[in-house]
Design an enzyme around this catalytic site. Structure first.
Site, mmCIF file in Angstrom:
data_model
loop_
_atom_site.group_PDB
_atom_site.id
_atom_site.type_symbol
_atom_site.label_atom_id
_atom_site.label_comp_id
_atom_site.label_asym_id
_atom_site.label_seq_id
_atom_site.Cartn_x
_atom_site.Cartn_y
_atom_site.Cartn_z
ATOM 1 N N ILE A 119 42.609 54.263 46.449
ATOM 2 C CA ILE A 119 43.634 53.416 45.824
ATOM 3 C C ILE A 119 43.830 52.304 46.847
ATOM 4 O O ILE A 119 44.471 52.511 47.882
ATOM 5 C CB ILE A 119 44.943 54.188 45.568
ATOM 6 C CG1 ILE A 119 44.694 55.353 44.615
ATOM 7 C CG2 ILE A 119 46.008 53.244 45.009
ATOM 8 C CD1 ILE A 119 45.888 56.260 44.424
ATOM 9 N N PRO A 120 43.243 51.124 46.618
ATOM 10 C CA PRO A 120 43.094 50.113 47.667
ATOM 11 C C PRO A 120 44.362 49.321 47.981
ATOM 12 O O PRO A 120 44.424 48.098 47.806
ATOM 13 C CB PRO A 120 41.983 49.218 47.112
ATOM 14 C CG PRO A 120 42.176 49.292 45.629
ATOM 15 C CD PRO A 120 42.601 50.718 45.364
ATOM 16 N N CYS A 121 45.361 50.009 48.501
ATOM 17 C CA CYS A 121 46.623 49.354 48.827
ATOM 18 C C CYS A 121 46.454 48.311 49.936
ATOM 19 O O CYS A 121 47.289 47.422 50.081
ATOM 20 C CB CYS A 121 47.686 50.377 49.193
ATOM 21 S SG CYS A 121 47.215 51.460 50.544
ATOM 22 N N HIS A 122 45.359 48.401 50.687
ATOM 23 C CA HIS A 122 45.104 47.398 51.722
ATOM 24 C C HIS A 122 44.840 46.023 51.114
ATOM 25 O O HIS A 122 44.936 45.014 51.806
ATOM 26 C CB HIS A 122 43.924 47.829 52.609
ATOM 27 C CG HIS A 122 42.642 47.988 51.876
ATOM 28 N ND1 HIS A 122 42.353 49.121 51.133
ATOM 29 C CD2 HIS A 122 41.576 47.166 51.739
ATOM 30 C CE1 HIS A 122 41.154 48.985 50.582
ATOM 31 N NE2 HIS A 122 40.662 47.799 50.942
#
Length: 167
Positions: free
Chosen positions: A132-135
């Site tokens: 989950i690419p919260c970056h």
């Protein structure tokens, strides 16, 4: 019911993994990871027995991503959080590799444009880093924003995806 766990090291980071029979439920790293994992496990799986699992597929995909050899993950996920958190995480998953979105963008996409702060809090609770690419989420003013695993790792991930403005 069992909770399967594993760890691995990569580039000076120790990653903690956890999955259920449904799919990957936790992936994180930072200096307080043991406390974070314990709190997460106690909240969602207080009566579950921990069982070690090699998680070969999960580790392989994370390794490929961190080497720049993979842009998308093909892993079943088991998301544990509130309905609001899960809706935020599902929306964050739609941000393409190499692109950015703001907290405001995410709030608009879930039809809660005034909930920017709540969106940021939900993103901060993302239990499955990278996948989950919260970056890929930054502040509206273009600032990097926070990252539970540390801003140096966030910068590294963005550079890996050829987003170099945060070098």
């Amino acid at each position: 019911m069992r909770l399967y766990v594993s760890t691995c090291k990569w580039g000076g980071y120790e990653f903690y993994f956890a999955k259920t029979e449904i799919g990957l439920a936790f992936l994180s790293t930072h200096e307080r990871i043991k406390e974070e994992f314990s709190a997460w496990k106690n909240k969602y799986f207080p009566d579950h027995t921990l069982q070690y699992d090699e998680m070969i597929n999960e580790k392989k995909q994370v390794d490929e991503y961190l080497k720049g050899e993979r842009q998308t993950f093909r892993l079943p996920l088991a998301l544990y959080g509130t309905d609001f958190e899960r809706s935020v995480w599902q929306t964050v998953r739609t941000i393409p590799y190499g692109q950015l979105a703001t907290y405001s963008d995410i709030a608009r996409k879930i039809n809660k444009p005034q909930a920017v702060r709540a969106v940021a809090n939900a993103i901060g609770k993302n239990p499955i880093l990278f996948v989950i690419p919260c970056h890929r989420v930054i502040r509206k003013d273009g600032d990097l924003g926070g990252f539970r695993a540390g801003t140096e790792l966030k910068k590294h991930l963005l550079r890996l995806e050829n987003i170099s403005r945060f070098s």
